[in-house]
Design an enzyme around this catalytic site. Sequence first.
Site: not given
Length: 395
Positions: A277, A330
């Site tokens: 991320h 995700e």
Amino acid sequence: MSTVIPNTGNTPQKDTMTTNSNTTKPNKGGLEGIVAATTAMSKVDGTAGRLIYRGYNIHDLARTTSYEEILHLLWFGHLPDEQELADLRARLVAARTIPDTVMQSLRSLPAETDPMDALRTAVSTWGALKIKGKPTVDQAIALTANFPLFLAAFNRLRHGQEPLESQTELSHAANYLYLLTGQVPSNEHVRGLNSYLVLLADHGMNASTFTARIVASTESDIVSAVVAAIGALKGPLHGGAPSKVQDMLREIGTIENADSWLRNAITTGQKLMGFGHRVYKTTDPRAEELREMARVADPEGFKMSRHVEERALALLDELKPGRRLYTNVEYYSAALMNSVGLSGDLFTPTFAVSRVGGWTAHILEQVSNNRLIRPEAEYTGPENLPFTPLNERKK
């Protein structure tokens, strides 16, 4: 009643982008480390792995609140009492209607249309019919209420089914699942989707939210800002990755094949979908919540997902020491949305069904204390080239 939400931040928006070191012209790609605005909506603490909505820790909210409560928190600045929540739910239910022109536009789309493109088309058409003037809370409510309707209607149409009418007694999450399937969803599925909507509702100055705020800063309308945000979310580097996690797990195939597949992917430089991320340097707190939800919702599928996660992290530590990659939101979003019956190409649009709450809240915050967002760019091209008239130019 049309109202504009007040700016509930404690400090005014900055006139220029700044860095944490207070320099005004950084030379860093992707605006990393740049402070582009002030906001009271959410705080992303990448070092500690924390996400806060208006002061509340995301772990508490994900486990105890409805998506409607989060909408009230984002739009009005505080968690609602029972009457305030009932009033907001009534306003959302009253707005659940698709104009004939919007339905016609959805019917005209080819069945192979990407659902994100269908959503963008429906929102734009709806806005042309419904929206005038400065962004308001009423407009935010209507937009958010209709995102699930637009998406579910297109999904049914592309499968040769007629769109359904909303059920007034169903919550936002439950009504969305009903409109997709024609069946009143189980409590387990509603809880799972509701928690997902809560977790994804806002996330600081991400790409799509920043896009929405830029458009709003020009004094454009709320739908133009939201349509631009949809375009940003569609990209696989932002919201378009959950279905690719599913594709990766399908390609790995079995627990026994995980080590060899992952080792090959890492050594050859392939991207592991659902890992890493831009902000979080430790575990994404949303991923922690979604991991536990997936464990309950799909025990068999969870075994595969968890094994791949554990082996990927171990191999990354072995082969790429110091990279500090962890699973992001995700990774387990894919498992959870699959467990409630959503197809892969509905994962990102369902992300939009959640994030429209945050987009509209940020738009309202932007216009409440507006200054045109106009950063500078560092020019790297040539200067002082001699000009040659057209008839004298040669290859």
